[in-house]
Structures are given as C-alpha cells and as structure tokens.
Write a protein that holds these residues in place. Structure first.
Motif, PDB file in Angstrom:
ATOM      1  N   PRO A  11       0.829  -1.216   0.000  1.00 42.95           N
ATOM      2  CA  PRO A  11       0.000   0.000   0.000  1.00 42.95           C
ATOM      3  C   PRO A  11       0.859   1.259   0.000  1.00 42.95           C
ATOM      4  O   PRO A  11       1.977   1.259   0.513  1.00 42.95           O
ATOM      5  CB  PRO A  11      -0.788  -0.102   1.314  1.00 42.95           C
ATOM      6  N   GLN A  12       0.310   2.328  -0.587  1.00 42.90           N
ATOM      7  CA  GLN A  12       1.033   3.598  -0.600  1.00 42.90           C
ATOM      8  C   GLN A  12       1.041   4.200   0.793  1.00 42.90           C
ATOM      9  O   GLN A  12       0.221   3.867   1.624  1.00 42.90           O
ATOM     10  CB  GLN A  12       0.362   4.553  -1.574  1.00 42.90           C
ATOM     11  N   GLY A  13       1.997   5.087   1.024  1.00 39.85           N
ATOM     12  CA  GLY A  13       2.106   5.743   2.319  1.00 39.85           C
ATOM     13  C   GLY A  13       3.320   5.242   3.063  1.00 39.85           C
ATOM     14  O   GLY A  13       3.943   4.254   2.662  1.00 39.85           O
ATOM     15  N   PRO A  14       3.693   5.950   4.172  1.00 34.47           N
ATOM     16  CA  PRO A  14       4.889   5.572   4.914  1.00 34.47           C
ATOM     17  C   PRO A  14       4.775   4.141   5.431  1.00 34.47           C
ATOM     18  O   PRO A  14       3.709   3.722   5.875  1.00 34.47           O
ATOM     19  CB  PRO A  14       4.916   6.557   6.092  1.00 34.47           C
ATOM     20  N   ALA A  15       5.854   3.382   5.330  1.00 32.43           N
ATOM     21  CA  ALA A  15       5.849   1.985   5.798  1.00 32.43           C
ATOM     22  C   ALA A  15       7.288   1.572   6.035  1.00 32.43           C
ATOM     23  O   ALA A  15       8.225   2.260   5.616  1.00 32.43           O
ATOM     24  CB  ALA A  15       5.205   1.089   4.741  1.00 32.43           C
ATOM     25  N   GLY A  16       7.471   0.468   6.740  1.00 32.61           N
ATOM     26  CA  GLY A  16       8.824  -0.025   6.975  1.00 32.61           C
ATOM     27  C   GLY A  16       9.478  -0.462   5.673  1.00 32.61           C
ATOM     28  O   GLY A  16      10.631  -0.147   5.393  1.00 32.61           O
ATOM     29  N   VAL A  17       8.731  -1.204   4.879  1.00 31.91           N
ATOM     30  CA  VAL A  17       9.265  -1.755   3.629  1.00 31.91           C
ATOM     31  C   VAL A  17       8.257  -1.514   2.512  1.00 31.91           C
ATOM     32  O   VAL A  17       7.047  -1.616   2.730  1.00 31.91           O
ATOM     33  CB  VAL A  17       9.511  -3.280   3.781  1.00 31.91           C
ATOM     34  N   ALA A  18       8.752  -1.177   1.332  1.00 29.17           N
ATOM     35  CA  ALA A  18       7.877  -1.082   0.154  1.00 29.17           C
ATOM     36  C   ALA A  18       8.349  -2.117  -0.857  1.00 29.17           C
ATOM     37  O   ALA A  18       9.553  -2.310  -1.052  1.00 29.17           O
ATOM     38  CB  ALA A  18       7.948   0.317  -0.451  1.00 29.17           C
ATOM     39  N   VAL A  62      14.436  -9.600  -5.366  1.00 29.04           N
ATOM     40  CA  VAL A  62      13.858 -10.917  -5.095  1.00 29.04           C
ATOM     41  C   VAL A  62      13.332 -11.507  -6.396  1.00 29.04           C
ATOM     42  O   VAL A  62      12.406 -10.949  -7.006  1.00 29.04           O
ATOM     43  CB  VAL A  62      12.702 -10.805  -4.074  1.00 29.04           C
ATOM     44  N   ALA A  63      13.939 -12.615  -6.838  1.00 26.70           N
ATOM     45  CA  ALA A  63      13.438 -13.316  -8.028  1.00 26.70           C
ATOM     46  C   ALA A  63      12.449 -14.360  -7.539  1.00 26.70           C
ATOM     47  O   ALA A  63      12.837 -15.419  -7.037  1.00 26.70           O
ATOM     48  CB  ALA A  63      14.599 -13.962  -8.775  1.00 26.70           C
ATOM     49  N   CYS A  64      11.174 -14.013  -7.614  1.00 27.35           N
ATOM     50  CA  CYS A  64      10.132 -14.864  -7.022  1.00 27.35           C
ATOM     51  C   CYS A  64      10.002 -16.176  -7.806  1.00 27.35           C
ATOM     52  O   CYS A  64      10.272 -16.219  -9.018  1.00 27.35           O
ATOM     53  CB  CYS A  64       8.802 -14.135  -7.026  1.00 27.35           C
ATOM     54  N   PRO A  65       9.570 -17.242  -7.126  1.00 24.77           N
ATOM     55  CA  PRO A  65       9.434 -18.543  -7.793  1.00 24.77           C
ATOM     56  C   PRO A  65       8.495 -18.500  -8.993  1.00 24.77           C
ATOM     57  O   PRO A  65       8.636 -19.280  -9.925  1.00 24.77           O
ATOM     58  CB  PRO A  65       8.882 -19.455  -6.686  1.00 24.77           C
ATOM     59  N   ASP A  66       7.548 -17.554  -9.020  1.00 24.23           N
ATOM     60  CA  ASP A  66       6.621 -17.496 -10.167  1.00 24.23           C
ATOM     61  C   ASP A  66       7.250 -16.769 -11.368  1.00 24.23           C
ATOM     62  O   ASP A  66       6.596 -16.544 -12.375  1.00 24.23           O
ATOM     63  CB  ASP A  66       5.307 -16.812  -9.770  1.00 24.23           C
ATOM     64  N   GLY A  67       8.514 -16.372 -11.231  1.00 21.33           N
ATOM     65  CA  GLY A  67       9.206 -15.740 -12.354  1.00 21.33           C
ATOM     66  C   GLY A  67       9.211 -14.218 -12.288  1.00 21.33           C
ATOM     67  O   GLY A  67       9.960 -13.562 -13.011  1.00 21.33           O
ATOM     68  N   SER A  68       8.397 -13.630 -11.417  1.00 20.38           N
ATOM     69  CA  SER A  68       8.384 -12.162 -11.342  1.00 20.38           C
ATOM     70  C   SER A  68       9.586 -11.673 -10.523  1.00 20.38           C
ATOM     71  O   SER A  68      10.191 -12.436  -9.767  1.00 20.38           O
ATOM     72  CB  SER A  68       7.078 -11.675 -10.716  1.00 20.38           C
ATOM     73  N   LEU A  69       9.905 -10.421 -10.717  1.00 25.36           N
ATOM     74  CA  LEU A  69      11.071  -9.841 -10.035  1.00 25.36           C
ATOM     75  C   LEU A  69      10.605  -8.663  -9.177  1.00 25.36           C
ATOM     76  O   LEU A  69       9.844  -7.808  -9.651  1.00 25.36           O
ATOM     77  CB  LEU A  69      12.076  -9.350 -11.085  1.00 25.36           C
ATOM     78  N   GLU A  70      11.071  -8.626  -7.936  1.00 27.28           N
ATOM     79  CA  GLU A  70      10.641  -7.568  -7.017  1.00 27.28           C
ATOM     80  C   GLU A  70      11.847  -6.870  -6.417  1.00 27.28           C
ATOM     81  O   GLU A  70      12.890  -7.489  -6.168  1.00 27.28           O
ATOM     82  CB  GLU A  70       9.806  -8.150  -5.870  1.00 27.28           C
ATOM     83  N   LEU A  71      11.659  -5.593  -6.134  1.00 31.17           N
ATOM     84  CA  LEU A  71      12.663  -4.812  -5.413  1.00 31.17           C
ATOM     85  C   LEU A  71      12.028  -4.420  -4.078  1.00 31.17           C
ATOM     86  O   LEU A  71      10.973  -3.792  -4.050  1.00 31.17           O
ATOM     87  CB  LEU A  71      13.029  -3.561  -6.223  1.00 31.17           C
ATOM     88  N   HIS A  72      12.673  -4.823  -2.976  1.00 33.36           N
ATOM     89  CA  HIS A  72      12.164  -4.475  -1.645  1.00 33.36           C
ATOM     90  C   HIS A  72      13.064  -3.378  -1.077  1.00 33.36           C
ATOM     91  O   HIS A  72      14.270  -3.589  -0.900  1.00 33.36           O
ATOM     92  CB  HIS A  72      12.197  -5.687  -0.706  1.00 33.36           C
ATOM     93  N   VAL A  73      12.486  -2.214  -0.824  1.00 34.50           N
ATOM     94  CA  VAL A  73      13.278  -1.087  -0.317  1.00 34.50           C
ATOM     95  C   VAL A  73      12.619  -0.530   0.936  1.00 34.50           C
ATOM     96  O   VAL A  73      11.497  -0.912   1.293  1.00 34.50           O
ATOM     97  CB  VAL A  73      13.401   0.043  -1.374  1.00 34.50           C
ATOM     98  N   HIS A  74      13.324   0.378   1.604  1.00 33.80           N
ATOM     99  CA  HIS A  74      12.702   1.037   2.760  1.00 33.80           C
ATOM    100  C   HIS A  74      11.486   1.827   2.279  1.00 33.80           C
ATOM    101  O   HIS A  74      11.493   2.380   1.181  1.00 33.80           O
ATOM    102  CB  HIS A  74      13.713   1.942   3.460  1.00 33.80           C
ATOM    103  N   GLY A  75      10.458   1.882   3.145  1.00 32.30           N
ATOM    104  CA  GLY A  75       9.169   2.401   2.669  1.00 32.30           C
ATOM    105  C   GLY A  75       8.975   3.896   2.792  1.00 32.30           C
ATOM    106  O   GLY A  75       7.850   4.355   2.963  1.00 32.30           O
ATOM    107  N   SER A  76      10.050   4.661   2.703  1.00 32.18           N
ATOM    108  CA  SER A  76       9.870   6.120   2.748  1.00 32.18           C
ATOM    109  C   SER A  76       9.146   6.574   1.476  1.00 32.18           C
ATOM    110  O   SER A  76       9.579   6.256   0.365  1.00 32.18           O
ATOM    111  CB  SER A  76      11.230   6.797   2.867  1.00 32.18           C
TER     112      SER A  76
END
Ligand SMILES: Nc1nc2c(ncn2[C@@H]2O[C@H](COP(=O)(O)OP(=O)(O)OP(=O)(O)O)[C@@H](O)[C@H]2O)c(=O)[nH]1
Ligand SMILES: [Mg+2]
Length: 357
Positions: A11-18, A62-76
C-alpha cells in the motif's frame, strides 16, 4: 504502469518496507537503469539501486518462484516516489503524484479516523470528479462549497494546534494534563517547573487537537535552560492555530495581556483565560473580567470552558460530520487552485487534473 517500469505492490504511504514489482516487458531496461543485474530464479540478493549514478537505498532484489522480479526497499514515500517516477525526485523533476495517489499516501498520517476516511474517498476519485464538473460547468457554487468545507476539514488532516502560554505557575501544565487526559507534564507549586515545550494529543468533539505546554514566562530568567525553554515556547506559539494565555487570578504577577514572550504574533489568535480560580467559569478577552478556571475543583467544568473557548475562537462547530463518498479538498494547493478558479484563472485547477495515475 509507472514510467519507471516499476509498480508498487504494497500500500502507498509511509511503511517499513515497500515492495516494487518490475514490469515484465521492460524488465531488463529497468534493471539497467537502476544499475542492477538479473538474479537466479528463487534467489534474494542485497542490492543498492541507483539512478543517474546516485545510490538511493540498500534493498533486496527478489526473483520470485513465479518468475516475477521484485525490489524491496525502505518504505519512505519520497524514496518510493523517486523510484516510481524513474528519475529525479518528484519535487526535483516537477513530476507529482495524482490527486488519488497523493490522497492515499497521506492516509497513514491522518490524525483521526474522519481524516483517514476523507482521504480514502479522494483516493477513489471523488475530488477529481468534482473538480472536472466544476471546470466543465464553470460551477462557482460547487467550488465555494468545497472551499467552505476545507476551512473546517483541514483540521481532520492536521490537528488543531493549541499552545498554552502564561507566566510561571499559571497552571498551564495542570490544564495541559486535563486536556490530554493523562498526567504527562510535571506539576508543582515551584515556579519554572516546565522547561521544555511538551506535546500531547487530545480531541475536542470531532477535532483532533495537539496541545503544547510551554515553559512559563517571567521577567527575569536566571538560567540558560529557561531561556532555551522560552525560545521553544515562542517557536511553538508561532506555529499554533491558537495561543491560550493563562492569567492566574491569584498570581502575584498578574498583568494584562502581553504578547507571547514579548513577541507579537499577528497571524496567531490569542485568547486569555483566567486560571487557578474559584468555581464559576468564563473565558474572557478582558483580563479583569470573568471568573477563573478551577481545574482542581471542577475539572469537567474547566474542560468544557476550554473546549468552547478553543472551538469558538477558531469557528469550529462542536459536532461536525460528513457523509462518506463526498469530494473534499485535502491540500492547501487545492484550495489555492479553487480560489484562483473563482478569480477567473482556471490553469492551476487544470494542472491538478492533468496529473493522472
Ligand atoms: N486552586 C488551583 N490551583 C491550581 C490550578 N491549576 C494549577 N494549580 C496549582 O498551581 C501550581 C502550578 O501549577 P502548574 O500547572 O505546574 O503551573 P505552570 O503554569 O505549568 O507552571 P510552570 O511550569 O512553572 O510555568 C500547582 O501547585 C497547581 O496545583 C487551579 O485551577 N486551581
Ligand atoms: Mg508547567
């Protein structure tokens, strides 16, 4: 899809991780633009994404098992926005979030549930629809209606800020604790007990209120620490919606209203309340008129008087509600755009609507 080739999953907005997901069709270009490389399926790598040679953050690819690729960053939100815009920060590049995205980004920071609901409604497009109608039909009355409500509803998005000032021992901390509903500030019969500006939250009817207790004023300030406290009080008062000056009926130094700590703050209204008094209660702009609050003997009566005094001074009704699913402004820039529209210039309003998801 965002211009960057990334899409926010969390979700959008401040968070620990996005979590940002790469769009498949532009995956390799996006990786390259961020200075990153493909990683094997099912693996997680510590990476430092960069834009235009500037490292933005340390995160996980993160190269997810379903083949998609994700970037996990701090949620500022500023960092996420910059990654989503795909270049300079939104402010630097002139790019801005849409009316809907900006409303949703503010939901976690809303000081009350009414404010959060108002923002969620605008995240669903109610404000956009209303602004389009206003432009299409040149509807001045709808514009005025939004502006009228903004004057009140902005206090659902930013608490009413009330600063308590007055001479040492005037009863500021006693009243502060009453209004926030807990024994937060230290109270004592010794003069100069409060040294720092102390903040606490409460509410008056539907309005969230941020109360600020300050160091007491006195003519001669012997200690540097007290001078620092008084400087804090001055700064707090300058940013207030209302300054509440306590003037003790039994105070040796009781004197007519003086500007906050010797400084006149033309834009901040100041109201005087007699404090440390007997039973009867009445706010007064005349220091010698009216009777005083007695927080110790009649806390509920004192609370009611202060509530009425604050709400009346700011023109806030004690029982304001809104129907859900309605358009509302949520930013000063929107109010300015509508004011410009009413003045015959529709370009700022058009600019607000031009930014879409
Ligand atoms: N009778 C009576 N006493 C009060 C009232 N409010 C405060 N007092 C007393 O006045 C004294 C000072 O109260 P504080 O709330 O510490 O005053 P203050 O303005 O915060 O003082 P400083 O922090 O030193 O500037 C304490 O002994 C309180 O118990 C009141 O409404 N009635
Ligand atoms: Mg105090």
């Amino acid at each position: 899809m965002a211009a960057s080739g990334l899409e926010q999953v969390t979700p959008q907005g401040p968070a620990g991780v996005a979590v940002l997901r790469f769009h498949e069709s532009t995956r390799s270009e996006t990786l390259e633009r961020l200075g990153l490389h493909e990683v094997p399926l099912g693996s997680v790598h510590l990476v430092r994404p960069s834009l235009d040679g500037e490292v933005l953050d340390e995160g996980l690819l993160v190269a997810c098992p379903d083949g998609s690729l994700e970037l996990h960053v701090h949620g500022s939100p500023a960092l996420v926005e910059r990654l989503l815009v795909g270049g300079a920060s939104a402010r630097q590049s002139g790019a801005r979030l849409s009316l809907e995205a900006a409303a949703l980004a503010r939901v976690p920071g809303a000081p009350c549930s009414a404010g959060a609901r108002l923002l969620l409604d605008q995240g669903r497009g109610h404000l956009r629809r209303s602004l389009v109608e206003i432009l299409d039909r040149a509807d001045d009355s709808q514009a005025k209606n939004l502006l009228d409500h903004w004057r009140l509803q902005r206090f659902w998005l930013k608490s009413v800020r009330v600063v308590l000032v007055g001479e040492v021992n005037a009863g500021k901390s006693t009243l502060f604790n009453l209004m926030i509903g807990e024994e937060h500030a230290l109270i004592s019969s010794e003069e100069g007990t409060t040294r720092d500006a102390v903040q606490g939250r409460g509410s008056l009817g539907p309005w969230p209120v941020e109360w600020i207790d300050t160091a007491g004023e006195r003519d001669h300030v012997p200690l540097a620490v007290e001078r620092a406290g008084q400087e804090q009080a001055r700064m707090a008062a300058a940013g207030a919606d209302l300054v509440l000056r306590l003037l003790p009926v039994d105070g040796l130094q009781a004197k007519p209203s003086s500007p906050v700590l010797g400084v006149t703050l033309p834009s901040v209204p100041e109201v005087i309340l007699r404090s440390r008094g007997g039973q009867a209660l009445a706010p007064s702009s005349e220091p010698d008129a009216g009777t005083a609050l007695d927080v110790l003997a009649d806390p509920e009566g004192a609370r009611a008087v202060v509530a009425r005094c604050v709400l009346d001074s700011l023109g806030l009704p004690g029982d304001w509600t809104r129907t859900s699913g309605q358009a509302a402004l949520y930013d000063e820039s929107q109010a300015e755009a509508l004011a410009a529209f009413l003045g015959g210039d529709s370009s700022p309003l058009q600019a607000l609507l031009d930014i879409s998801d």
